[in-house]
Design an enzyme around this catalytic site. Structure first.
Site, PDB file in Angstrom:
ATOM      1  N   ASP A  74      -2.631   2.327  -6.166  1.00 17.61           N
ATOM      2  CA  ASP A  74      -1.608   2.366  -5.120  1.00 17.61           C
ATOM      3  C   ASP A  74      -1.580   1.129  -4.239  1.00 17.61           C
ATOM      4  OD1 ASP A  74      -4.160   3.112  -4.093  1.00 17.61           O
ATOM      5  OD2 ASP A  74      -3.174   3.804  -2.279  1.00 17.61           O
ATOM      6  N   GLU A  75      -2.262   0.064  -4.622  1.00 17.12           N
ATOM      7  CA  GLU A  75      -2.429  -1.061  -3.716  1.00 17.12           C
ATOM      8  C   GLU A  75      -2.520  -2.360  -4.505  1.00 17.12           C
ATOM      9  OE1 GLU A  75      -5.555  -2.354  -0.149  1.00 17.12           O
ATOM     10  OE2 GLU A  75      -6.011  -0.669  -1.462  1.00 17.12           O
TER      11      GLU A  75
ATOM     12  N   ASP B  41       0.870  -1.180   0.000  1.00 17.20           N
ATOM     13  CA  ASP B  41       0.000   0.000   0.000  1.00 17.20           C
ATOM     14  C   ASP B  41       0.902   1.224   0.000  1.00 17.20           C
ATOM     15  OD1 ASP B  41      -2.149   1.670   0.141  1.00 17.20           O
ATOM     16  OD2 ASP B  41      -3.080   0.688   1.861  1.00 17.20           O
TER      17      ASP B  41
END
Length: 462
Positions: free
Chosen positions: A105-106, A11
């Site tokens: 983003d993850e 993350d």
């Protein structure tokens, strides 16, 4: 469940805001809020410095401004975020062929499937190297969780934030989960959490003690079984490399309700163009056109039309959306419009000229879309200067917009590798000032194929 912590969850830390801080030296260490800046805007993400004041994602922007009036408020630069996300995802795919992105983003990574890790020691080394590689390639930080399941890996990355790594050793899962809130578990949102709280269940230990039969009675069969298994630290969900895209859509929320029918039509055409641009960027086509309209009273209407075959033709999507708009009453005002395409395919139907001419599936002609007024067609495009976006001045070089209004635009001239720059103000129509492409956060990425070329609208929640 596995016997080794070989599932990794990455993350990126406050991704959008961190990108802005990395590209703007004057904002490093300062409160930064990224999102829609209009009266109905919401926070996409906030830097950790802004979170100290209580600002968080999905918060109304007006509330954020009250909590942190001195923060920098910026309009998102999604093309840049996507280009950096692609660099990060490339690093993940170097670890394993099984990478499951959840957003820009993850992502989850199955380290065992890639032969990168088979035990605790090799998993820890992979996590350390990944964090170092991300910093080297992008200049940003990411938090890593390592565990024997997806659920636990995500919990570990949350505990690692910001800029850390947590590994949950096999055999310790129940002890770690027990005292945590039930909201920690996947699938327990506000409504389910309130339902469990009213039943006297607050922690994961209490969830396990309630028993499977009681949870099925409270939540239903599927949800009850799943939550009971998770309370016992059982999560057999695999890392899935590809998620099928079911639709492509774009929508806009307007600061002031739109009452003029011609303006509504213009907005729908503009949204159709954006939707097709995104559709083509993904190499897809679709046969069902969807129009979404949220009216002044917050009632939301959707209308759809299915074509004879898939298309990525702008004229086809525009005219289908215009026909759908004909069936919607907008006289009270419109606060949100959206256009989407579903029924996706990776090819297009060649013979769609009849549809482009406004012929429905049943063979009846549709109405011609309302043409924009001649004055509107002749009007030059208005120069907009969104806060945070890149500009270049003939004399002063590269900079970014701090703000604009009253015919003026204020620019700070600095680059990712410079010291904090000087601020200057210009007329909004200054011929020496032009919008510019973002610069790479790390100079060598430009030579390795980085940069801000791709576009798209993601989700960012960290």
């Amino acid at each position: 469940m596995r016997s080794a912590p070989t599932i990794l969850h990455l993350d990126m830390d406050a991704f959008f805001a961190s990108v802005e801080q990395a590209s703007k030296p004057s904002l490093r260490g300062k409160a930064v809020v990224v999102g829609g800046l209009g009266p109905r805007g919401v926070v996409a993400t906030a830097s950790y410095e802004a979170r100290v004041f209580g600002v968080h994602s999905a918060m109304p922007m007006a509330q954020a401004r009250r909590l942190a009036p001195n923060a920098a408020y910026l309009v998102p630069r999604f093309a840049l975020y996507r280009s950096i996300s692609e660099q990060v995802m490339a690093l993940l795919r170097a670890l394993s062929p099984l990478v499951e992105p959840l957003s820009l983003d993850e992502a989850f990574v199955d380290l065992e499937a890639g032969g990168t890790a088979r035990d605790e020691r090799s998993a820890r080394l992979a996590g350390v190297k990944l964090r170092a590689d991300i910093r080297e390639v992008t200049g940003l930080t990411g938090s890593v969780g390592l565990a024997a399941s997806k659920m636990l890996a995500k919990i570990a990355s949350e505990r690692a934030k910001p800029d850390g790594m947590v590994l949950i050793e096999p055999g310790t899962e129940r002890a770690l989960l027990g005292p945590l809130s039930v909201r920690t578990l996947p699938g327990v949102g506000p409504a389910t959490g309130d339902h469990l709280r009213r039943a006297g269940i607050h922690t994961v230990d209490e969830l396990a003690e309630a028993g499977e039969d009681e949870l099925v009675r409270l939540l239903g069969k599927a949800h009850g079984h799943a939550l009971y298994a998770m309370a016992l630290a059982r999560d057999e969900r695999p890392v899935v490399a590809e998620r099928e895209t079911k639709s492509v859509s774009v929508e806009d929320t307007y600061d002031v309700d739109i009452h003029d029918r011609a303006r509504v039509g213009t907005e729908v055409r503009r949204l159709a163009d954006r939707c097709v641009h995104r559709l083509r960027g993904a190499g897809l086509s679709g046969r069902t056109i969807v129009l979404k309209v949220r009216r002044y009273d917050f009632s939301t209407l959707t209308r759809s039309e299915t074509l004879r075959g898939p298309t990525d033709d702008t004229a086809v999507v525009r005219e289908a959306a215009a026909r759908l708009l004909d069936s919607v009453d907008t006289t009270g005002g419109v606060r949100l419009l959206g256009v989407g395409v579903s029924g996706l395919a990776d090819y297009t139907q060649e013979d769609l000229f009849a549809q482009a001419a406004g012929v429905r599936e049943d063979g009846t002609p549709g109405e011609e879309p309302e043409a924009a007024p001649a004055a509107e067609q002749r009007a030059p495009a208005e120069r907009r200067w969104p806060a945070g976006h890149d500009v270049r001045h003939t004399a002063h070089g590269h900079g970014w917009v701090q703000g604009s209004g009253l015919g003026r635009v204020t620019v700070r001239f600095e680059t990712p590798g410079s010291s904090p720059g000087r601020v200057r103000t210009f007329r909004v129509d200054d011929p020496e000032l032009e919008p510019a492409e973002p610069l790479p956060l790390v100079p060598h990425t430009a030579q390795e194929g980085g940069g801000a070329k791709a576009g798209g609208v993601p989700s960012e929640r960290s």
